[in-house]
Design a protein around this motif. Sequence first.
Motif, PDB file in Angstrom:
ATOM      1  N   VAL A   1      -1.034  10.773   2.787  1.00 13.50           N
ATOM      2  CA  VAL A   1      -0.344   9.491   2.640  1.00 13.50           C
ATOM      3  C   VAL A   1      -0.081   8.849   3.992  1.00 13.50           C
ATOM      4  CG1 VAL A   1       1.760   8.371   1.811  1.00 13.50           C
ATOM      5  CG2 VAL A   1       0.715  10.193   0.465  1.00 13.50           C
TER       6      VAL A   1
ATOM      7  N   HIS B   1       2.521   1.724  -3.478  1.00 13.54           N
ATOM      8  CA  HIS B   1       1.596   2.259  -4.473  1.00 13.54           C
ATOM      9  C   HIS B   1       1.267   3.733  -4.198  1.00 13.54           C
ATOM     10  CE1 HIS B   1       1.027  -1.267  -6.863  1.00 13.54           C
ATOM     11  NE2 HIS B   1       0.575  -1.991  -5.860  1.00 13.54           N
ATOM     12  N   ALA B   2       1.180   4.081  -2.911  1.00 12.97           N
ATOM     13  CA  ALA B   2       0.896   5.478  -2.558  1.00 12.97           C
ATOM     14  C   ALA B   2       2.040   6.402  -2.967  1.00 12.97           C
ATOM     15  CB  ALA B   2       0.638   5.596  -1.058  1.00 12.97           C
TER      16      ALA B   2
ATOM     17  N   GLU C   1       0.834  -1.206   0.000  1.00  8.88           N
ATOM     18  CA  GLU C   1       0.000   0.000   0.000  1.00  8.88           C
ATOM     19  C   GLU C   1       0.870   1.259   0.000  1.00  8.88           C
ATOM     20  OE1 GLU C   1      -2.768  -0.125   3.215  1.00  8.88           O
ATOM     21  OE2 GLU C   1      -3.590  -2.064   2.626  1.00  8.88           O
TER      22      GLU C   1
END
Length: 200
Positions: free
Chosen positions: A165, A123-124, A120
């Motif tokens: 984020v 990808h962020a 995660e």
Amino acid sequence: MFHSALCDWLIDRGLADELLAMRPPFLEPHLKREPVTVPKYQLLWQFYVKDGQPLRAAEILAAIAESDADLPLYKHLEYPTLAVANAKSHFVTIGGRHETAISFLTDLEEKLDVAQVQLEVYHALLPHLNDPGEAGQKIKHLNKTLLTMSELLILHVSEHHDEHVVHPIWDRIFDDAIEKGGDAQTNADHAIAAVVPLGK
């Protein structure tokens, strides 16, 4: 040496499936022989599955996931996922090492949770992949090896301060720590236990 040469000859000619189906007695020692490689271990875990040894298959899959092999992150995530599935299937086998398997499975599931958070985070941060300097290099590093939760947060928070984020990552950590339906004190204890070690 002849047996090893024969195994390599068959594998090089795309006959690995046939070799696994036959499971000759010299195949396992050959696949475990140094130097250890990902292709050998990929065949070894499949050998253990076909031989009715899912826990050993899980151990090999976990070793691949935690190795320094040049694999993309999704592959590092795929192997512990398969390892968890094989470790769970161990419990239905006869004469299984249940205590060992429970401990191993718990450890695997915890590492898998961290790996999913890492995916995660990666990808962020993809929009910053080509940023100059150390920041871009650290993001590339995320795609090459599995990190511990502590390493992951240090790597992430030290370079990126975008609340959009950072906050979802912390939310995920708390979600993993808190039990659904648990009382407030228990959940507080779990949250503290999850967060405190990250600052050390």
